[in-house]
Each structure stands twice: as structure tokens, then as C-alpha cells.
Design a protein around this motif. Structure first.
Motif, PDB file in Angstrom:
ATOM      1  N   GLU A 135       4.847 -75.974  25.056  1.00 27.42           N
ATOM      2  CA  GLU A 135       4.648 -75.060  26.178  1.00 27.42           C
ATOM      3  C   GLU A 135       3.521 -74.067  25.900  1.00 27.42           C
ATOM      4  O   GLU A 135       2.720 -73.750  26.775  1.00 27.42           O
ATOM      5  N   ILE A 136       3.473 -73.571  24.663  1.00 27.33           N
ATOM      6  CA  ILE A 136       2.398 -72.648  24.301  1.00 27.33           C
ATOM      7  C   ILE A 136       1.049 -73.356  24.398  1.00 27.33           C
ATOM      8  O   ILE A 136       0.079 -72.808  24.934  1.00 27.33           O
ATOM      9  N   SER A 137       0.985 -74.587  23.907  1.00 31.12           N
ATOM     10  CA  SER A 137      -0.264 -75.353  23.965  1.00 31.12           C
ATOM     11  C   SER A 137      -0.667 -75.631  25.404  1.00 31.12           C
ATOM     12  O   SER A 137      -1.850 -75.533  25.759  1.00 31.12           O
ATOM     13  N   GLU A 138       0.319 -75.970  26.233  1.00 23.47           N
ATOM     14  CA  GLU A 138       0.032 -76.256  27.638  1.00 23.47           C
ATOM     15  C   GLU A 138      -0.497 -75.012  28.347  1.00 23.47           C
ATOM     16  O   GLU A 138      -1.483 -75.065  29.094  1.00 23.47           O
ATOM     17  N   GLU A 139       0.156 -73.879  28.114  1.00 23.33           N
ATOM     18  CA  GLU A 139      -0.279 -72.641  28.755  1.00 23.33           C
ATOM     19  C   GLU A 139      -1.676 -72.242  28.273  1.00 23.33           C
ATOM     20  O   GLU A 139      -2.521 -71.818  29.068  1.00 23.33           O
ATOM     21  N   LYS A 140      -1.914 -72.398  26.969  1.00 18.47           N
ATOM     22  CA  LYS A 140      -3.222 -72.055  26.415  1.00 18.47           C
ATOM     23  C   LYS A 140      -4.321 -72.905  27.032  1.00 18.47           C
ATOM     24  O   LYS A 140      -5.392 -72.409  27.395  1.00 18.47           O
ATOM     25  N   GLN A 141      -4.061 -74.222  27.190  1.00 18.24           N
ATOM     26  CA  GLN A 141      -5.059 -75.118  27.782  1.00 18.24           C
ATOM     27  C   GLN A 141      -5.301 -74.770  29.245  1.00 18.24           C
ATOM     28  O   GLN A 141      -6.445 -74.793  29.724  1.00 18.24           O
ATOM     29  N   LEU A 142      -4.242 -74.445  29.958  1.00 21.95           N
ATOM     30  CA  LEU A 142      -4.395 -74.063  31.363  1.00 21.95           C
ATOM     31  C   LEU A 142      -5.227 -72.787  31.502  1.00 21.95           C
ATOM     32  O   LEU A 142      -6.054 -72.678  32.425  1.00 21.95           O
ATOM     33  N   MET A 143      -5.018 -71.850  30.610  1.00 22.35           N
ATOM     34  CA  MET A 143      -5.806 -70.617  30.655  1.00 22.35           C
ATOM     35  C   MET A 143      -7.284 -70.911  30.424  1.00 22.35           C
ATOM     36  O   MET A 143      -8.165 -70.360  31.091  1.00 22.35           O
ATOM     37  N   LEU A 144      -7.559 -71.816  29.476  1.00 22.53           N
ATOM     38  CA  LEU A 144      -8.949 -72.206  29.207  1.00 22.53           C
ATOM     39  C   LEU A 144      -9.546 -72.928  30.409  1.00 22.53           C
ATOM     40  O   LEU A 144     -10.710 -72.701  30.768  1.00 22.53           O
ATOM     41  N   ASP A 145      -8.737 -73.796  31.044  1.00 26.49           N
ATOM     42  CA  ASP A 145      -9.205 -74.517  32.231  1.00 26.49           C
ATOM     43  C   ASP A 145      -9.543 -73.546  33.358  1.00 26.49           C
ATOM     44  O   ASP A 145     -10.512 -73.738  34.091  1.00 26.49           O
ATOM     45  N   ARG A 146      -8.740 -72.503  33.494  1.00 26.91           N
ATOM     46  CA  ARG A 146      -8.982 -71.540  34.561  1.00 26.91           C
ATOM     47  C   ARG A 146     -10.282 -70.767  34.317  1.00 26.91           C
ATOM     48  O   ARG A 146     -11.070 -70.554  35.246  1.00 26.91           O
ATOM     49  N   VAL A 147     -10.488 -70.349  33.066  1.00 26.49           N
ATOM     50  CA  VAL A 147     -11.730 -69.642  32.735  1.00 26.49           C
ATOM     51  C   VAL A 147     -12.940 -70.518  33.013  1.00 26.49           C
ATOM     52  O   VAL A 147     -13.946 -70.075  33.599  1.00 26.49           O
ATOM     53  N   GLU A 148     -12.856 -71.798  32.610  1.00 30.21           N
ATOM     54  CA  GLU A 148     -13.970 -72.738  32.827  1.00 30.21           C
ATOM     55  C   GLU A 148     -14.234 -72.924  34.318  1.00 30.21           C
ATOM     56  O   GLU A 148     -15.387 -72.934  34.766  1.00 30.21           O
ATOM     57  N   ALA A 149     -13.164 -73.044  35.110  1.00 36.54           N
ATOM     58  CA  ALA A 149     -13.313 -73.225  36.554  1.00 36.54           C
ATOM     59  C   ALA A 149     -13.914 -71.986  37.204  1.00 36.54           C
ATOM     60  O   ALA A 149     -14.752 -72.082  38.104  1.00 36.54           O
ATOM     61  N   GLU A 150     -13.483 -70.807  36.745  1.00 39.15           N
ATOM     62  CA  GLU A 150     -14.023 -69.561  37.291  1.00 39.15           C
ATOM     63  C   GLU A 150     -15.504 -69.421  36.971  1.00 39.15           C
ATOM     64  O   GLU A 150     -16.307 -69.015  37.821  1.00 39.15           O
ATOM     65  N   MET A 151     -15.888 -69.775  35.746  1.00 37.49           N
ATOM     66  CA  MET A 151     -17.285 -69.652  35.335  1.00 37.49           C
ATOM     67  C   MET A 151     -18.188 -70.627  36.088  1.00 37.49           C
ATOM     68  O   MET A 151     -19.361 -70.331  36.356  1.00 37.49           O
ATOM     69  N   SER A 152     -17.633 -71.787  36.450  1.00 33.15           N
ATOM     70  CA  SER A 152     -18.425 -72.779  37.177  1.00 33.15           C
ATOM     71  C   SER A 152     -18.366 -72.560  38.686  1.00 33.15           C
ATOM     72  O   SER A 152     -19.025 -73.282  39.446  1.00 33.15           O
ATOM     73  N   GLY A 153     -17.568 -71.596  39.126  1.00 36.37           N
ATOM     74  CA  GLY A 153     -17.457 -71.311  40.555  1.00 36.37           C
ATOM     75  C   GLY A 153     -16.599 -72.302  41.316  1.00 36.37           C
ATOM     76  O   GLY A 153     -16.640 -72.349  42.550  1.00 36.37           O
ATOM     77  N   ASN A 154     -15.802 -73.092  40.600  1.00 34.46           N
ATOM     78  CA  ASN A 154     -14.952 -74.102  41.239  1.00 34.46           C
ATOM     79  C   ASN A 154     -13.600 -73.459  41.577  1.00 34.46           C
ATOM     80  O   ASN A 154     -12.618 -73.600  40.836  1.00 34.46           O
ATOM     81  N   TYR A 155     -13.546 -72.754  42.698  1.00 34.17           N
ATOM     82  CA  TYR A 155     -12.346 -71.984  43.027  1.00 34.17           C
ATOM     83  C   TYR A 155     -11.190 -72.859  43.523  1.00 34.17           C
ATOM     84  O   TYR A 155     -10.036 -72.436  43.483  1.00 34.17           O
ATOM     85  N   ASP A 156     -11.510 -74.057  43.969  1.00 34.57           N
ATOM     86  CA  ASP A 156     -10.426 -74.989  44.302  1.00 34.57           C
ATOM     87  C   ASP A 156      -9.650 -75.351  43.034  1.00 34.57           C
ATOM     88  O   ASP A 156      -8.406 -75.417  43.036  1.00 34.57           O
ATOM     89  N   GLU A 157     -10.393 -75.564  41.955  1.00 30.67           N
ATOM     90  CA  GLU A 157      -9.749 -75.894  40.677  1.00 30.67           C
ATOM     91  C   GLU A 157      -8.984 -74.684  40.136  1.00 30.67           C
ATOM     92  O   GLU A 157      -7.918 -74.834  39.528  1.00 30.67           O
ATOM     93  N   VAL A 158      -9.521 -73.491  40.371  1.00 29.90           N
ATOM     94  CA  VAL A 158      -8.825 -72.279  39.956  1.00 29.90           C
ATOM     95  C   VAL A 158      -7.448 -72.205  40.609  1.00 29.90           C
ATOM     96  O   VAL A 158      -6.451 -71.884  39.967  1.00 29.90           O
ATOM     97  N   CYS A 159      -7.405 -72.533  41.894  1.00 28.62           N
ATOM     98  CA  CYS A 159      -6.127 -72.521  42.624  1.00 28.62           C
ATOM     99  C   CYS A 159      -5.156 -73.543  42.065  1.00 28.62           C
ATOM    100  O   CYS A 159      -3.951 -73.281  41.943  1.00 28.62           O
ATOM    101  N   VAL A 160      -5.689 -74.720  41.710  1.00 28.62           N
ATOM    102  CA  VAL A 160      -4.841 -75.781  41.143  1.00 28.62           C
ATOM    103  C   VAL A 160      -4.260 -75.325  39.803  1.00 28.62           C
ATOM    104  O   VAL A 160      -3.057 -75.489  39.539  1.00 28.62           O
TER     105      VAL A 160
END
Length: 276
Positions: A135-160
Motif C-alpha cells: 500500500e505504501i508503494s502504491e501510494e508513493k507511485q500514485l503521488m509520483l504519477d500525479r506530480v508527473e501529470a501536473e508538470m506535463s499539464g495532463n489534467y485528465d490524468e491528474v483526475c484519474v
């Protein structure tokens, strides 16, 4: 912590003062203050209450604690509080301080027992440790995915990603609610509640104390004194039992303590408790 030494908390609360922590670990108060200063953000994140003198009084009075006022400070049970601000520490913060202390023998023993708990869990229930790690690994990866999506401007992915994080949080909440329901659900009447208490404690006596019922009930009375501030033996027996001196509200609280105790020992409450 209870097995290592006697930790005194403020009556009717789950909090301790700086002085009480210092007494528990056998060090000077200045040592505890230094650890708090050096690791403030980390320790405060464990639920430490930082209260003004006025709010401290309100909190203590709400717990039926009598206060004595002096010029510039007030006291209760030998504990002095400032009229300016005070820190109150829950057990999690006290444990963290114990992991940071270097020269306290009590702290060393606490750390050893914490490691023993982890080792015992890994050996007896490795799936618990693995689930936490996953669970910790999953949450950590999701947080990284969100940062990457925000930096790329992919707000649809941010919502996902946010939806996945929300689902993970809800999963944890449901698991906690299920565990809490198992622990805290009490009997419908005070008679049934006392029956539950006796049945569980006697089962614990057989499982943990080689059938020595007095020792198991002695441990229960210690928990009641520690958690609820009830010195049951000072009340004396009523109709042959200390438990009969409890009020209805106190009885239900004691039942919750006993249920919690049983769950921690791995007892199957569903099979054990079949109230007629």
C-alpha cells in the motif's frame, strides 16, 4: 511501552507532559526538550497538542481534572502548566521520542520491543507486513504519477490519479471501520456486558496465564486504572465482585477495553461471544 516501564499519563486522557515523558525514559527534561526542538516537525506530526494556557485549562477541565491556579502557572497532580502554552504528547509521539533518545536504557528497551513486534508479525503474519509495504508503494507511485501529470499539464490524468488515491484512502477507512466495529460493539444490556467481560477475561486467563484467573483479572484492573482512571479495588466488592461497582457507562467502556485486548491477542470474538 507498558511492558517496559510505567508511563503516567494525565488522568482520563491519552496524553503526557514533557515532564512525564522525561520521568518515563529516566532523563532530564532538557534532553526531551532538545529532541523536540531538533525534530519538531516530525514529532508534532504525531498528534501533539500545542495549546495556549487557556485552551490547556479547557482541555483538562473537560476531562474532569481539578486545577490549582498560581501566578503565571497552574498545576494538577504535581504537573505544572504554563499560562502561555503547553505541549501534550500522545503515545505515538512518546514512542517516536524513544526512538530518538540515545542514552536512555528505557528507550533502548522500547526500541528492542518495537523490533520484536515487527519480527513477530513478519514470522506469524507476513501478509500483514507485505500488505502495508504494498500500500505504501502504491501510494508513493500514485503521488509520483500525479506530480508527473501536473508538470506535463495532463489534467485528465491528474483526475484519474486523484480518484485512485481517493479509492486507496477509502479502502483504508473501511478496513479501520470494520476493525473498530469488531472491537467496540458492546452488548445490549449491562448484564450481558458483564457476561462478555467475564467470558473474555477467563478465556484470556487460559490462553495467556495458564488458567490463573486472578492474574488475568488483575491485568484487566490495571488496564482500567490506566485507560479510564478507575481504581476498581479502592471501591471494594459489591455483591462479591469488583465489576458490580461499575456504572453502566463504565461497564460498557470496560467491555470495549476487554474486546480490544482479545483482538490484539488474536481471539475469535465471533465464536467466543454468543450471548443468549
Amino acid at each position: 511501552m507498558d511492558r517496559v516501564g510505567e508511563l503516567l499519563l494525565l488522568p482520563n486522557t491519552e496524553y503526557a507532559t514533557t515532564e512525564q515523558i522525561a520521568n518515563y525514559y529516566g532523563v532530564d527534561m532538557s534532553v526531551i526538550r532538545m529532541q523536540i526542538s531538533s525534530n519538531r516537525e516530525e514529532i508534532m506530526s504525531d498528534g501533539v497538542k500545542n495549546l495556549s494556557g487557556k485552551d490547556t485549562k479547557k482541555f483538562l477541565v473537560s476531562k474532569n481534572i481539578l486545577l490549582t491556579n498560581y501566578r503565571g502557572y497552574f498545576e494538577t497532580n504535581g504537573q505544572r502548566f504554563s499560562n502561555r502554552n503547553n505541549l501534550l504528547f500522545p503515545k505515538r509521539a512518546i514512542l517516536r521520542i524513544g526512538m530518538l533518545l540515545r542514552d536512555s536504557e528505557v528507550a533502548k528497551e522500547v526500541r528492542t520491543r518495537l523490533l520484536d513486534v515487527v519480527q513477530d508479525t513478519e514470522e506469524s503474519s507476513p501478509e500483514i507486513v507485505q500488505n502495508v509495504v504494498n500500500e505504501i508503494s502504491e501510494e508513493k507511485q500514485l503521488m509520483l504519477d500525479r506530480v508527473e501529470a501536473e508538470m506535463s499539464g495532463n489534467y485528465d490524468e491528474v483526475c484519474v490519479v486523484n480518484a485512485k488515491l481517493f479509492a486507496l484512502k477509502n479502502k483504508r477507512i473501511k478496513e479501520l471501520e470494520k476493525e473498530n466495529e469488531e472491537i467496540s460493539t458492546h452488548a445490549l444490556t449491562i448484564i450481558e456486558s458483564k457476561d462478555v467481560i467475564n467470558r473474555i477475561v477467563r478465556t484470556i486467563a487460559v490462553k495467556e496465564y495458564n488458567g490463573m484467573f486472578n492474574k488475568a483479572f488483575g491485568e484487566l484492573y490495571a488496564k482500567m486504572n490506566y485507560i479510564l482512571g478507575i481504581n476498581i479495588k479502592s471501591r471494594g466488592k459489591k455483591n462479591g465482585s469488583y465489576l458490580n461497582s461499575l456504572t453502566e457507562e463504565e461497564t460498557y467502556k470496560v467491555e470495549e477495553i476487554v474486546r480490544n485486548w482479545a483482538v490484539k491477542l488474536g481471539l475469535d470474538l465471533d465464536n467466543l461471544l454468543k450471548i443468549a
